[in-house]
Design a protein around this motif. Structure first.
Motif, PDB file in Angstrom:
ATOM      1  N   MET A 189       1.212 -19.865 -13.414  1.00 56.28           N
ATOM      2  CA  MET A 189       2.167 -20.057 -14.512  1.00 56.28           C
ATOM      3  C   MET A 189       1.545 -19.668 -15.850  1.00 56.28           C
ATOM      4  SD  MET A 189       1.992 -24.224 -14.398  1.00 56.28           S
ATOM      5  CE  MET A 189       1.620 -24.285 -12.641  1.00 56.28           C
ATOM      6  N   ASP A 190       2.384 -19.548 -16.840  1.00 59.64           N
ATOM      7  CA  ASP A 190       1.959 -19.186 -18.184  1.00 59.64           C
ATOM      8  C   ASP A 190       1.911 -20.450 -19.038  1.00 59.64           C
ATOM      9  OD1 ASP A 190       1.247 -17.839 -20.451  1.00 59.64           O
ATOM     10  OD2 ASP A 190       3.253 -17.048 -20.876  1.00 59.64           O
ATOM     11  N   VAL A 191       0.829 -21.226 -18.852  1.00 59.84           N
ATOM     12  CA  VAL A 191       0.632 -22.449 -19.626  1.00 59.84           C
ATOM     13  C   VAL A 191      -0.829 -22.523 -20.045  1.00 59.84           C
ATOM     14  CG1 VAL A 191       2.465 -23.709 -18.406  1.00 59.84           C
ATOM     15  CG2 VAL A 191       0.088 -23.872 -17.592  1.00 59.84           C
ATOM     16  N   SER A 192      -1.119 -23.394 -20.990  1.00 60.47           N
ATOM     17  CA  SER A 192      -2.501 -23.591 -21.424  1.00 60.47           C
ATOM     18  C   SER A 192      -3.219 -24.506 -20.436  1.00 60.47           C
ATOM     19  CB  SER A 192      -2.522 -24.231 -22.815  1.00 60.47           C
ATOM     20  OG  SER A 192      -2.047 -25.574 -22.741  1.00 60.47           O
ATOM     21  N   PRO A 193      -4.559 -24.463 -20.400  1.00 60.83           N
ATOM     22  CA  PRO A 193      -5.304 -25.372 -19.526  1.00 60.83           C
ATOM     23  C   PRO A 193      -4.989 -26.839 -19.796  1.00 60.83           C
ATOM     24  CG  PRO A 193      -6.732 -23.600 -20.260  1.00 60.83           C
ATOM     25  CD  PRO A 193      -5.456 -23.461 -21.038  1.00 60.83           C
ATOM     26  N   ALA A 194      -4.763 -27.208 -21.062  1.00 58.61           N
ATOM     27  CA  ALA A 194      -4.455 -28.601 -21.394  1.00 58.61           C
ATOM     28  C   ALA A 194      -3.141 -29.035 -20.765  1.00 58.61           C
ATOM     29  CB  ALA A 194      -4.410 -28.789 -22.906  1.00 58.61           C
ATOM     30  N   VAL A 195      -2.158 -28.159 -20.790  1.00 57.99           N
ATOM     31  CA  VAL A 195      -0.871 -28.473 -20.166  1.00 57.99           C
ATOM     32  C   VAL A 195      -1.024 -28.510 -18.649  1.00 57.99           C
ATOM     33  CG1 VAL A 195       1.475 -27.604 -19.735  1.00 57.99           C
ATOM     34  CG2 VAL A 195       0.546 -27.607 -22.051  1.00 57.99           C
ATOM     35  N   ALA A 196      -1.772 -27.561 -18.102  1.00 58.74           N
ATOM     36  CA  ALA A 196      -1.982 -27.530 -16.650  1.00 58.74           C
ATOM     37  C   ALA A 196      -2.599 -28.830 -16.153  1.00 58.74           C
ATOM     38  CB  ALA A 196      -2.866 -26.347 -16.278  1.00 58.74           C
ATOM     39  N   ALA A 197      -3.473 -29.436 -16.953  1.00 61.14           N
ATOM     40  CA  ALA A 197      -4.132 -30.677 -16.545  1.00 61.14           C
ATOM     41  C   ALA A 197      -3.121 -31.792 -16.320  1.00 61.14           C
ATOM     42  CB  ALA A 197      -5.151 -31.099 -17.586  1.00 61.14           C
ATOM     43  N   THR A 198      -2.009 -31.774 -17.051  1.00 62.92           N
ATOM     44  CA  THR A 198      -1.005 -32.837 -16.886  1.00 62.92           C
ATOM     45  C   THR A 198      -0.226 -32.695 -15.585  1.00 62.92           C
ATOM     46  OG1 THR A 198       0.796 -31.687 -18.063  1.00 62.92           O
ATOM     47  CG2 THR A 198      -0.752 -32.986 -19.400  1.00 62.92           C
ATOM     48  N   MET A 199      -0.349 -31.538 -14.917  1.00 66.67           N
ATOM     49  CA  MET A 199       0.332 -31.359 -13.641  1.00 66.67           C
ATOM     50  C   MET A 199      -0.179 -32.350 -12.604  1.00 66.67           C
ATOM     51  SD  MET A 199       0.898 -27.834 -11.435  1.00 66.67           S
ATOM     52  CE  MET A 199      -0.280 -28.033 -10.095  1.00 66.67           C
ATOM     53  N   GLY A 200      -1.425 -32.792 -12.760  1.00 65.65           N
ATOM     54  CA  GLY A 200      -1.992 -33.745 -11.814  1.00 65.65           C
ATOM     55  C   GLY A 200      -1.223 -35.050 -11.759  1.00 65.65           C
ATOM     56  N   PHE A 201      -0.650 -35.470 -12.886  1.00 61.06           N
ATOM     57  CA  PHE A 201       0.130 -36.708 -12.901  1.00 61.06           C
ATOM     58  C   PHE A 201       1.419 -36.540 -12.087  1.00 61.06           C
ATOM     59  CE2 PHE A 201      -2.542 -36.890 -16.651  1.00 61.06           C
ATOM     60  CZ  PHE A 201      -3.022 -38.187 -16.628  1.00 61.06           C
ATOM     61  N   ALA A 202       2.036 -35.360 -12.196  1.00 66.31           N
ATOM     62  CA  ALA A 202       3.232 -35.080 -11.404  1.00 66.31           C
ATOM     63  C   ALA A 202       2.890 -35.005  -9.923  1.00 66.31           C
ATOM     64  CB  ALA A 202       3.872 -33.771 -11.867  1.00 66.31           C
ATOM     65  N   PHE A 203       1.740 -34.427  -9.618  1.00 66.00           N
ATOM     66  CA  PHE A 203       1.319 -34.296  -8.219  1.00 66.00           C
ATOM     67  C   PHE A 203       1.033 -35.671  -7.623  1.00 66.00           C
ATOM     68  CE2 PHE A 203      -1.736 -32.728  -4.886  1.00 66.00           C
ATOM     69  CZ  PHE A 203      -0.825 -31.928  -4.211  1.00 66.00           C
ATOM     70  N   GLY A 204       0.402 -36.540  -8.399  1.00 65.01           N
ATOM     71  CA  GLY A 204       0.158 -37.896  -7.933  1.00 65.01           C
ATOM     72  C   GLY A 204       1.444 -38.638  -7.647  1.00 65.01           C
ATOM     73  N   LEU A 205       2.438 -38.469  -8.519  1.00 65.28           N
ATOM     74  CA  LEU A 205       3.737 -39.101  -8.308  1.00 65.28           C
ATOM     75  C   LEU A 205       4.412 -38.574  -7.046  1.00 65.28           C
ATOM     76  CD1 LEU A 205       5.103 -39.196 -11.957  1.00 65.28           C
ATOM     77  CD2 LEU A 205       4.837 -41.180 -10.452  1.00 65.28           C
ATOM     78  N   ALA A 206       4.293 -37.277  -6.810  1.00 68.70           N
ATOM     79  CA  ALA A 206       4.887 -36.697  -5.604  1.00 68.70           C
ATOM     80  C   ALA A 206       4.264 -37.293  -4.356  1.00 68.70           C
ATOM     81  CB  ALA A 206       4.721 -35.175  -5.609  1.00 68.70           C
ATOM     82  N   HIS A 207       2.954 -37.467  -4.375  1.00 64.59           N
ATOM     83  CA  HIS A 207       2.290 -38.007  -3.191  1.00 64.59           C
ATOM     84  C   HIS A 207       2.617 -39.490  -2.996  1.00 64.59           C
ATOM     85  CE1 HIS A 207      -0.374 -37.071   0.073  1.00 64.59           C
ATOM     86  NE2 HIS A 207      -1.091 -38.155  -0.145  1.00 64.59           N
TER      87      HIS A 207
END
Length: 270
Positions: free
Chosen positions: A74-92
């Motif tokens: 995706m076209d995002v900054s590393p700082a934004v990409a880091a927040t994806m982990g919270f969404a991934f945790g919620l999915a799991h």
């Protein structure tokens, strides 16, 4: 039974690479991204022999446990990409709840399994670690960011002698296979990937994450490598940093570190 994507994940166009055994699903996903794979794509196995957790710690998944990683470019900054982990945790966490319905029906109300998210990257149940999550990002050809979110889940066995006691789904009375959990996870990820929306929906992700946060409001100590921050776990902020309210009433933001709660907070800070 073999690994298959859930119906929602298939409809959303996710690919799947399943392995009988592999060194690391995260490493395989990032290698494919360097070679031109743009996903979105899942990499999954029931036996991982060279996995890594945070700080390059080994994460071995013996046969029967689940190691899975999703590649998103995706076209995002590393700082934004880091927040994806919270969404991934919620999915799991959502997937775990969905596959634990039968087990919870057998348990008394007060003893039901409740999966909680420990900042920054663990899933806990009954005070024990069940899953470990790792998000990695790298710029690939074309200037986009390849983001790999991986998670290891103790299905049939848990390691012994770990700093935080670990458990497995089998020990908790959840009798499922890695394949069933993976199908549920792949579908739940589509849901939370949509909410996160390349960081634009992090406010909602943050709200839901805090509803499931492990240790919120409790005594906490974080070792950052150069210092120890002690106080009360107050919240996470709009960028995903952990906010500690210190004894003097100030609020300190922590970006990374080893987290200890309750009695262990004193031990960790020593």
């Amino acid at each position: 039974m073999t690994f298959t994507l859930g119906p929602t994940a298939r409809s959303a166009g996710y690919g799947l690479a399943a392995f009988d055994q592999i060194g690391s699903t995260n490493a395989e996903a990032m290698s494919r991204a360097r070679d031109g794979e743009r996903g979105p794509m899942w990499f999954v196995t029931t036996e991982q022999i060279a996995g890594r957790g945070r700080r390059q710690r080994a994460w071995v998944a013996p046969r029967g446990n689940l190691a899975s990683s999703v590649l998103e470019v995706m076209d995002v900054s590393p700082a934004v990409a880091a927040t994806m982990g919270f969404a991934f945790g919620l999915a799991h966490e959502t997937a775990l709840r969905r596959v634990s319905v039968e087990a919870n029906l057998r348990l008394a109300g007060s003893d039901q399994l409740k999966y909680l998210l420990k900042w920054p990257n663990d899933i806990m149940v009954r005070g024990q670690k069940l899953c470990g999550l790792l998000v990695e990002a790298e710029v690939v050809a074309g200037g986009e960011l390849a983001v790999v979110a991986g998670i290891g889940t103790n299905i049939i066995a848990a390691p012994e002698g770990t700093p935080t006691p670990a458990t497995s789904l089998a020990a908790l009375g959840v009798q499922i296979g890695a394949e069933e959990l993976f199908a549920a996870l792949s579908d739940a990820w589509v849901e939370f990937r949509g909410i996160w929306d390349n960081g634009r929906g992090f406010a909602e992700i943050r709200r839901q994450w805090l509803e499931r946060a492990f240790g919120l409001g409790e005594r906490i100590a974080i070792q950052t490598g150069t210092a120890t921050v002690e106080g009360t776990f107050d919240t996470i902020d709009e960028s995903g940093c952990l906010i500690v309210r210190t004894a003097d009433g100030k609020r300190a933001a922590v970006t990374a570190g080893e987290v200890y709660f309750g009695t262990a907070a004193s031990v960790g800070a020593a």
